[in-house]
Scaffold this motif. Sequence first.
Motif, short mmCIF file in Angstrom:
data_model
loop_
_atom_site.label_atom_id
_atom_site.label_comp_id
_atom_site.label_asym_id
_atom_site.label_seq_id
_atom_site.Cartn_x
_atom_site.Cartn_y
_atom_site.Cartn_z
N THR A 20 63.70 36.59 45.74
CA THR A 20 63.60 37.83 46.51
C THR A 20 62.16 38.11 46.92
O THR A 20 61.92 38.80 47.91
N ASP A 21 61.21 37.58 46.18
CA ASP A 21 59.78 37.77 46.46
C ASP A 21 59.17 36.42 46.82
O ASP A 21 59.22 35.48 46.03
N ALA A 22 58.58 36.33 48.00
CA ALA A 22 58.01 35.05 48.46
C ALA A 22 56.85 34.59 47.60
O ALA A 22 56.51 33.40 47.60
N ALA A 23 56.25 35.50 46.84
CA ALA A 23 55.15 35.13 45.96
C ALA A 23 55.62 34.66 44.59
O ALA A 23 54.81 34.27 43.75
N ASP A 24 56.93 34.69 44.36
CA ASP A 24 57.50 34.32 43.07
C ASP A 24 57.95 32.86 43.11
O ASP A 24 58.90 32.51 43.79
N ASN A 25 57.26 32.00 42.36
CA ASN A 25 57.58 30.58 42.33
C ASN A 25 58.39 30.17 41.11
O ASN A 25 58.69 28.99 40.94
N VAL A 26 58.72 31.13 40.25
CA VAL A 26 59.48 30.79 39.04
C VAL A 26 60.75 31.62 38.89
O VAL A 26 61.73 31.16 38.29
N ALA A 117 62.56 16.31 46.17
CA ALA A 117 62.84 17.59 45.55
C ALA A 117 61.69 18.53 45.85
O ALA A 117 60.86 18.25 46.73
N ALA A 118 61.59 19.61 45.09
CA ALA A 118 60.50 20.56 45.25
C ALA A 118 60.28 21.30 43.94
O ALA A 118 61.20 21.45 43.14
N MET A 119 59.06 21.75 43.73
CA MET A 119 58.74 22.58 42.58
C MET A 119 58.75 24.07 42.92
O MET A 119 58.72 24.91 42.03
N ARG A 120 58.78 24.37 44.22
CA ARG A 120 58.81 25.76 44.66
C ARG A 120 60.04 25.99 45.53
O ARG A 120 60.46 25.09 46.25
N VAL A 150 61.47 7.42 44.64
CA VAL A 150 61.26 8.86 44.66
C VAL A 150 60.04 9.15 45.52
O VAL A 150 58.97 8.55 45.30
N ALA A 151 60.18 10.02 46.52
CA ALA A 151 59.06 10.47 47.35
C ALA A 151 58.78 11.92 46.99
O ALA A 151 59.64 12.78 47.19
N PHE A 152 57.58 12.16 46.48
CA PHE A 152 57.27 13.50 45.98
C PHE A 152 55.77 13.72 46.00
O PHE A 152 55.01 12.87 45.51
N ALA A 153 55.34 14.83 46.57
CA ALA A 153 53.92 15.20 46.63
C ALA A 153 53.07 14.08 47.22
O ALA A 153 51.96 13.81 46.76
N GLY A 154 53.59 13.40 48.24
CA GLY A 154 52.85 12.35 48.92
C GLY A 154 52.83 11.02 48.21
O GLY A 154 52.22 10.06 48.70
N GLN A 155 53.51 10.92 47.07
CA GLN A 155 53.53 9.68 46.30
C GLN A 155 54.92 9.07 46.31
O GLN A 155 55.92 9.76 46.46
N HIS A 166 54.88 17.30 34.50
CA HIS A 166 54.34 18.66 34.44
C HIS A 166 55.46 19.65 34.73
O HIS A 166 56.33 19.40 35.56
N SER A 167 55.42 20.77 34.05
CA SER A 167 56.50 21.76 34.14
C SER A 167 56.37 22.69 35.34
O SER A 167 57.35 23.37 35.70
N TYR A 168 55.19 22.73 36.01
CA TYR A 168 54.98 23.76 37.01
C TYR A 168 54.26 23.27 38.27
O TYR A 168 54.55 23.73 39.38
N LYS A 169 53.32 22.34 38.14
CA LYS A 169 52.51 21.90 39.28
C LYS A 169 53.37 21.23 40.35
O LYS A 169 54.40 20.64 40.05
N VAL A 170 52.89 21.28 41.60
CA VAL A 170 53.66 20.68 42.68
C VAL A 170 53.60 19.15 42.64
O VAL A 170 54.47 18.48 43.20
N ASN A 171 52.59 18.59 41.99
CA ASN A 171 52.56 17.13 41.78
C ASN A 171 53.08 16.84 40.38
O ASN A 171 52.36 16.38 39.50
N ALA A 172 54.36 17.11 40.19
CA ALA A 172 54.94 17.10 38.85
C ALA A 172 55.39 15.74 38.37
O ALA A 172 55.76 15.59 37.21
#
Length: 310
Positions: A20-26, A117-120, A150-155, A166-172
């Motif tokens: 509901t909040d665009a600033a909320d990533n979790v 996939a995505a982390m956000r 797997v293609a993720f975060a440019g890798q 990693h549990s939260y970073k976009v390069n997880a």
Amino acid sequence: MTRDLIVILGTGGTIAGTATDAADNVGYTAAQIGVDQLIAAVPQLASRRLEHEQVAQLDSKDMDFATWQRIAEAAARHLARPEVSGLVITHGTDTLEETAWFLQRVLAPTKPVVITAAMRPATALLKDGSQNLLDAVTVAADREVAGVVVAFAGQIHSAEQVRKVHSYKVNAFASAEGAQLGVVEEGIVRWFGRSAPAAQALGMARISRPAAQWPRVQIVMNHVGADGAIVDALLAQGVDGIVVAGTGNGTLSAALERSLEGAQAGGVKVLRSTRCDAGPVMAAGDLPSAGALSPVKSRIELILELLARS
């Protein structure tokens, strides 16, 4: 017939999540928007020849055998089409590495199958899913790869060695033992002189049994004070196989090792892996090694082996 069609299979996950909040990533809810909306959010994909199919819509923490069957069946069906050059599968990050290895072992495709996939969530101010999807389609169109990656975060990672680190970073995600295959840089794939791991196709017949009848394989871990109580409990429940995540080179406490050896002697299949992030388990003792596979991928190997026996 031109072989340039990319098929995108949607299965849900954070990449399809909303908050509901665009600033909320979790504080989001996963698997809320369809794969058609994910594609529409990336204008750069308009020039590509694409098809899409919504195979599932779930949070990947809830991935199950029945959904695996549907994903594998859909992937096999599209890969058999001569006009299809590759597949992209959108997925949640929690169990992505398990689905990747499962599909690699069951299908061993000769065309690229790229999981992303995505982390956000899709509603985030700085969402990562759109770029990951664009990169995945770029990799799926590249003739240099065959198999599940797997293609993720440019890798670009192989299904065998990719792990969520990693549990939260976009390069997880990362590849164990420096086994990253390549990168996607500004829409260009650059390979590191490696190829996706070859694996013998086990075939769809291996997983044709109803998912509710698949073997029960559980994972236990060695740690300070580990004993055989959990093994005894699993045996009482009628478990078919056990993967143990040992310490170091698959080492086990004396009590846990005795219990696992007893389970093996009683007909329960046991595989010895390691809880370390990288490195193989060298063969030693009576419990067979899972090699360089992580505990969760060792569990998939054991399930597929037991399916072949019955």
